[in-house]
Write a protein that holds these residues in place. Structure first.
Motif, PDB file in Angstrom:
ATOM      1  N   TYR A 108       0.779  -1.195   0.079  1.00 32.07           N
ATOM      2  CA  TYR A 108      -0.074   0.007  -0.097  1.00 32.07           C
ATOM      3  C   TYR A 108       0.709   1.168   0.070  1.00 32.07           C
ATOM      4  O   TYR A 108       1.952   1.148   0.157  1.00 32.07           O
ATOM      5  CB  TYR A 108      -1.104  -0.002   1.179  1.00 32.07           C
ATOM      6  CG  TYR A 108      -0.264  -0.173   2.625  1.00 32.07           C
ATOM      7  CD1 TYR A 108      -0.082  -1.335   3.331  1.00 32.07           C
ATOM      8  CD2 TYR A 108       0.101   1.191   3.246  1.00 32.07           C
ATOM      9  CE1 TYR A 108       0.926  -1.374   4.424  1.00 32.07           C
ATOM     10  CE2 TYR A 108       0.985   0.967   4.384  1.00 32.07           C
ATOM     11  CZ  TYR A 108       1.307  -0.110   4.820  1.00 32.07           C
ATOM     12  OH  TYR A 108       1.845  -0.129   6.120  1.00 32.07           O
ATOM     13  N   ARG A 109       0.121   2.409  -0.248  1.00 29.87           N
ATOM     14  CA  ARG A 109       1.048   3.622  -0.187  1.00 29.87           C
ATOM     15  C   ARG A 109       1.220   4.063   1.053  1.00 29.87           C
ATOM     16  O   ARG A 109       0.395   4.320   1.824  1.00 29.87           O
ATOM     17  CB  ARG A 109       0.283   4.555  -0.920  1.00 29.87           C
ATOM     18  CG  ARG A 109       0.079   4.426  -2.632  1.00 29.87           C
ATOM     19  CD  ARG A 109      -0.652   5.189  -3.164  1.00 29.87           C
ATOM     20  NE  ARG A 109      -1.043   5.177  -4.639  1.00 29.87           N
ATOM     21  CZ  ARG A 109      -1.532   6.255  -5.608  1.00 29.87           C
ATOM     22  NH1 ARG A 109      -1.276   7.380  -4.935  1.00 29.87           N
ATOM     23  NH2 ARG A 109      -1.883   5.688  -6.760  1.00 29.87           N
ATOM     24  N   ALA A 110       2.662   4.416   1.095  1.00 24.10           N
ATOM     25  CA  ALA A 110       2.897   5.301   2.388  1.00 24.10           C
ATOM     26  C   ALA A 110       3.789   6.185   1.905  1.00 24.10           C
ATOM     27  O   ALA A 110       4.575   6.214   1.120  1.00 24.10           O
ATOM     28  CB  ALA A 110       3.426   4.255   3.485  1.00 24.10           C
ATOM     29  N   GLY A 111       4.125   7.304   2.672  1.00 27.75           N
ATOM     30  CA  GLY A 111       4.970   8.538   2.173  1.00 27.75           C
ATOM     31  C   GLY A 111       4.449   9.339   1.333  1.00 27.75           C
ATOM     32  O   GLY A 111       3.116   9.662   1.563  1.00 27.75           O
ATOM     33  N   ASP A 112       4.870  10.118   0.632  1.00 34.35           N
ATOM     34  CA  ASP A 112       4.425  11.179  -0.389  1.00 34.35           C
ATOM     35  C   ASP A 112       4.713  10.590  -1.646  1.00 34.35           C
ATOM     36  O   ASP A 112       5.554  10.200  -2.262  1.00 34.35           O
ATOM     37  CB  ASP A 112       5.379  12.310  -0.204  1.00 34.35           C
ATOM     38  CG  ASP A 112       5.209  12.850   1.345  1.00 34.35           C
ATOM     39  OD1 ASP A 112       6.129  12.772   1.911  1.00 34.35           O
ATOM     40  OD2 ASP A 112       4.178  13.102   1.591  1.00 34.35           O
ATOM     41  N   TRP A 113       3.636  10.676  -2.418  1.00 34.56           N
ATOM     42  CA  TRP A 113       3.536   9.991  -3.749  1.00 34.56           C
ATOM     43  C   TRP A 113       2.991  11.183  -4.780  1.00 34.56           C
ATOM     44  O   TRP A 113       2.227  12.098  -4.448  1.00 34.56           O
ATOM     45  CB  TRP A 113       2.594   9.111  -4.015  1.00 34.56           C
ATOM     46  CG  TRP A 113       2.819   7.778  -3.241  1.00 34.56           C
ATOM     47  CD1 TRP A 113       3.428   7.596  -2.032  1.00 34.56           C
ATOM     48  CD2 TRP A 113       3.077   6.245  -3.859  1.00 34.56           C
ATOM     49  NE1 TRP A 113       3.684   6.305  -1.799  1.00 34.56           N
ATOM     50  CE2 TRP A 113       3.535   5.642  -2.945  1.00 34.56           C
ATOM     51  CE3 TRP A 113       2.589   5.928  -5.093  1.00 34.56           C
ATOM     52  CZ2 TRP A 113       3.831   4.111  -3.221  1.00 34.56           C
ATOM     53  CZ3 TRP A 113       2.949   4.514  -5.288  1.00 34.56           C
ATOM     54  CH2 TRP A 113       3.436   3.733  -4.398  1.00 34.56           C
ATOM     55  N   GLY A 114       3.539  11.002  -6.171  1.00 35.09           N
ATOM     56  CA  GLY A 114       3.111  11.843  -7.341  1.00 35.09           C
ATOM     57  C   GLY A 114       1.682  11.429  -7.552  1.00 35.09           C
ATOM     58  O   GLY A 114       1.334  10.191  -7.090  1.00 35.09           O
ATOM     59  N   GLN A 115       1.082  11.991  -8.465  1.00 34.23           N
ATOM     60  CA  GLN A 115      -0.080  11.404  -9.183  1.00 34.23           C
ATOM     61  C   GLN A 115      -0.271  10.529 -10.060  1.00 34.23           C
ATOM     62  O   GLN A 115      -1.088   9.555 -10.502  1.00 34.23           O
ATOM     63  CB  GLN A 115      -1.201  12.692  -9.766  1.00 34.23           C
ATOM     64  CG  GLN A 115      -1.628  13.796  -8.690  1.00 34.23           C
ATOM     65  CD  GLN A 115      -2.506  14.692  -9.387  1.00 34.23           C
ATOM     66  OE1 GLN A 115      -2.503  14.953 -10.623  1.00 34.23           O
ATOM     67  NE2 GLN A 115      -3.423  15.079  -8.701  1.00 34.23           N
ATOM     68  N   GLY A 116       1.050  10.444 -10.600  1.00 35.82           N
ATOM     69  CA  GLY A 116       1.360   9.112 -11.506  1.00 35.82           C
ATOM     70  C   GLY A 116       1.157   9.596 -12.844  1.00 35.82           C
ATOM     71  O   GLY A 116       0.456  10.725 -13.173  1.00 35.82           O
ATOM     72  N   THR A 117       1.831   8.871 -14.039  1.00 36.14           N
ATOM     73  CA  THR A 117       1.676   9.362 -15.078  1.00 36.14           C
ATOM     74  C   THR A 117       1.496   7.740 -15.981  1.00 36.14           C
ATOM     75  O   THR A 117       2.254   6.766 -15.710  1.00 36.14           O
ATOM     76  CB  THR A 117       2.598   9.986 -15.878  1.00 36.14           C
ATOM     77  OG1 THR A 117       2.461  10.460 -17.065  1.00 36.14           O
ATOM     78  CG2 THR A 117       3.914   8.945 -15.854  1.00 36.14           C
ATOM     79  N   GLN A 118       0.684   7.950 -16.932  1.00 37.87           N
ATOM     80  CA  GLN A 118       0.171   6.518 -17.509  1.00 37.87           C
ATOM     81  C   GLN A 118       1.214   6.333 -18.674  1.00 37.87           C
ATOM     82  O   GLN A 118       1.432   7.309 -19.515  1.00 37.87           O
ATOM     83  CB  GLN A 118      -1.275   6.337 -18.201  1.00 37.87           C
ATOM     84  CG  GLN A 118      -1.633   5.412 -19.078  1.00 37.87           C
ATOM     85  CD  GLN A 118      -1.591   4.020 -18.221  1.00 37.87           C
ATOM     86  OE1 GLN A 118      -1.940   3.972 -17.267  1.00 37.87           O
ATOM     87  NE2 GLN A 118      -1.146   2.938 -18.971  1.00 37.87           N
ATOM     88  N   VAL A 119       1.773   5.108 -18.727  1.00 39.73           N
ATOM     89  CA  VAL A 119       2.646   4.870 -19.934  1.00 39.73           C
ATOM     90  C   VAL A 119       2.416   3.645 -20.642  1.00 39.73           C
ATOM     91  O   VAL A 119       2.052   2.744 -20.086  1.00 39.73           O
ATOM     92  CB  VAL A 119       4.243   4.558 -19.401  1.00 39.73           C
ATOM     93  CG1 VAL A 119       5.084   4.202 -20.707  1.00 39.73           C
ATOM     94  CG2 VAL A 119       4.847   6.072 -18.709  1.00 39.73           C
ATOM     95  N   THR A 120       1.918   3.781 -22.065  1.00 43.74           N
ATOM     96  CA  THR A 120       1.534   2.577 -22.776  1.00 43.74           C
ATOM     97  C   THR A 120       2.414   2.417 -23.805  1.00 43.74           C
ATOM     98  O   THR A 120       3.299   3.287 -24.369  1.00 43.74           O
ATOM     99  CB  THR A 120       0.407   3.009 -23.565  1.00 43.74           C
ATOM    100  OG1 THR A 120      -0.792   3.347 -22.603  1.00 43.74           O
ATOM    101  CG2 THR A 120      -0.106   1.958 -24.385  1.00 43.74           C
TER     102      THR A 120
END
Length: 123
Positions: A108-120
């Protein structure tokens, strides 16, 4: 701290995937953090790709080690991911994150995360 991923959303098979994470509000040389890359494919859990520590040490997932490189530019508070020889199986949502050592590799997520980016990965 705020993290923001950037890079191309479409990569052709056999090419190199390159993503940049820009950190706002915190220096990437701040002690005791792992500046990490994680991905999540549709319907699957988090896959931790690797990290670069505040001191510059790098660690890569054994399953991806041969194709992965993580580097940083401390003058810009950026760290980058390069994944070579991509295939459609590398299609995923890619995240960068700042985590403590004990939080690396969690399901699971802990800490600080970016929103993410989709890569295809597709031709």
């Amino acid at each position: 701290v705020h993290l923001e991923e950037s890079g191309p959303g479409l990569v052709k098979p056999s090419q190199t995937l390159s993503l940049i994470c820009t950190v706002f509000g915190g220096a990437i040389t701040t002690n005791d953090y792992y500046w990490s890359w994680i991905r999540q494919a549709p319907g699957k859990g988090l896959e931790w790709i690797g990290y670069i520590s505040s001191s510059g040490y790098t660690y890569y997932s054994p399953s991806l080690k041969s194709r992965t490189s993580i580097s940083r530019d401390t003058s810009k508070d950026q760290f980058t991911l390069q994944l070579t020889s991509v295939t459609p199986e590398d299609t995923a949502h890619y995240y960068c994150a700042r985590v403590r050592g004990q939080d690396y590799g969690l399901e699971y997520r802990a800490g600080d995360w970016g929103q993410g980016t989709q890569v295809t990965v597709s031709s």
